[in-house]
Scaffold this active site. Structure first.
Site, short mmCIF file in Angstrom:
data_model
loop_
_atom_site.label_atom_id
_atom_site.label_comp_id
_atom_site.label_asym_id
_atom_site.label_seq_id
_atom_site.Cartn_x
_atom_site.Cartn_y
_atom_site.Cartn_z
CG ASP A 85 46.23 47.01 30.02
OD1 ASP A 85 46.34 47.96 30.81
OD2 ASP A 85 45.22 46.29 29.98
CG ASN A 156 35.95 41.16 25.76
OD1 ASN A 156 36.53 41.29 26.83
ND2 ASN A 156 36.47 41.56 24.62
C1 GLP Z 1 40.37 47.92 29.96
C2 GLP Z 1 41.70 47.54 30.61
C3 GLP Z 1 41.54 46.37 31.53
C4 GLP Z 1 40.39 46.65 32.46
C5 GLP Z 1 39.12 46.69 31.68
C6 GLP Z 1 37.92 47.04 32.52
O1 GLP Z 1 40.17 47.28 28.77
N1 GLP Z 1 42.71 47.24 29.67
O2 GLP Z 1 42.75 46.13 32.21
O3 GLP Z 1 40.32 45.66 33.46
O4 GLP Z 1 39.23 47.68 30.69
O5 GLP Z 1 37.78 48.43 32.65
P1 GLP Z 1 36.81 49.14 33.66
O6 GLP Z 1 37.40 48.92 35.00
O7 GLP Z 1 36.84 50.59 33.27
O8 GLP Z 1 35.49 48.53 33.49
#
Ligand code: GLP
Length: 269
Positions: A85, A156
């Protein structure tokens, strides 16, 4: 590599769940898993295609891969990468873009050819975003699909930026790569990087649920108490488009979860 050497291994909703005592162990196991996948696929078909994730969760995985590379035990000479993404709109030169994150935390330290590291482009003009996303899916297909998709999970239950939706399971599972509005919880979590809610982009581009589920192997990481509820819902609740990670059970035999004790507490002890 057998992650159960350093973890408890169990099964939930048909998926393998490896519970590690801390996230560093889990990330070391994840890096070994990725390195093995690259070696095996390179031997088998001359290349390996990795789907990569951003966020805080995979950072120690990337550090370990860099270390393995420095030790001469991991080469990406024949690897292509496709990130999950990117924010939209955002410049690749913006330090908060995922392109910048990947360059800083992984790409610049490896032997990856420059034309093999792919991210959705946050500078695509709005009228071409649909084409751009379709093209991204076509590139992955032309590579023969993803050998391994690395995933994190949002609080979420989102995967990539596939946010909870009321679409229902069959339609959610068919979702392609596309532009989406970010969920309020996701934007709130991104204040950590962007400083204030007004600075957090309202939209993003994300690999769809369909191409994620099509990966030949899926490795999903979740650590800490903040992810507990989402992971528990994904693995012990019903399959629902309201918890996108719960849809991974449709590829159950190809999915491995690596979580830590803190995330597993109370439901996967
Ligand atoms: C973001 C990314 C996701 C990721 C998620 C969790 O929204 N787009 O791909 O898995 O956050 O992030 P973190 O690993 O910082 O908790």
């Amino acid at each position: 590599m057998n992650p159960s050497q350093s973890a408890r291994s169990t099964e939930r909703a048909g998926q393998r769940v490896c519970v590690f005592s801390d996230h560093h162990q889990a990330c070391a196991a994840a890096a070994d898993w990725i390195a093995l996948s690259v070696r095996e696929n390179t031997e088998r078909r001359g290349r390996a295609v990795l789907g990569l994730a951003t966020g805080a969760t995979p950072l120690p995985v990337y550090s370990r891969l860099i270390e393995l590379h420095r030790l001469g035990r991991f080469s990406t000479e024949h690897v292509s990468t496709y990130n999950l993404d990117e924010y939209y709109p955002i410049s690749p030169l913006d330090p908060l873009s995922y392109r910048a994150y990947m360059h800083l935390n992984l790409f610049q330290h490896l032997d990856l050819p420059a034309n093999r590291t792919h991210l959705l482009d946050g500078t695509t003009p709005e009228e071409f975003v649909d084409d751009h996303c379709k093209q991204y899916d076509r590139w992955i297909e032309a590579e023969g699909g993803l050998d391994l998709q690395l995933l994190g999970i949002g609080r979420n239950g989102h995967i990539g930026f596939n946010e909870p939706t009321d679409l229902g399971e069959p339609r959610a599972m068919a979702l392609p790569t596309r532009r989406i509005p970010l969920h309020p919880t996701t934007r709130q979590d991104a204040v950590r990087e962007f400083g204030s809610i007004d600075q957090v982009p309202t939209h993003a581009l994300t690999l769809g649920i369909q191409p994620i589920l099509a990966a030949r192997s899926i490795l999903i990481l979740a650590f800490g108490s903040s992810k507990r509820e989402a992971v528990q819902a994904a693995l012990t609740g019903p399959a629902t488009s309201r918890v996108p990670a719960s849809l991974l059970r449709h590829s159950a035999e190809r999915v491995v979860w690596m979580i830590d004790d803190s995330c597993a507490e109370g439901w996967c002890d």
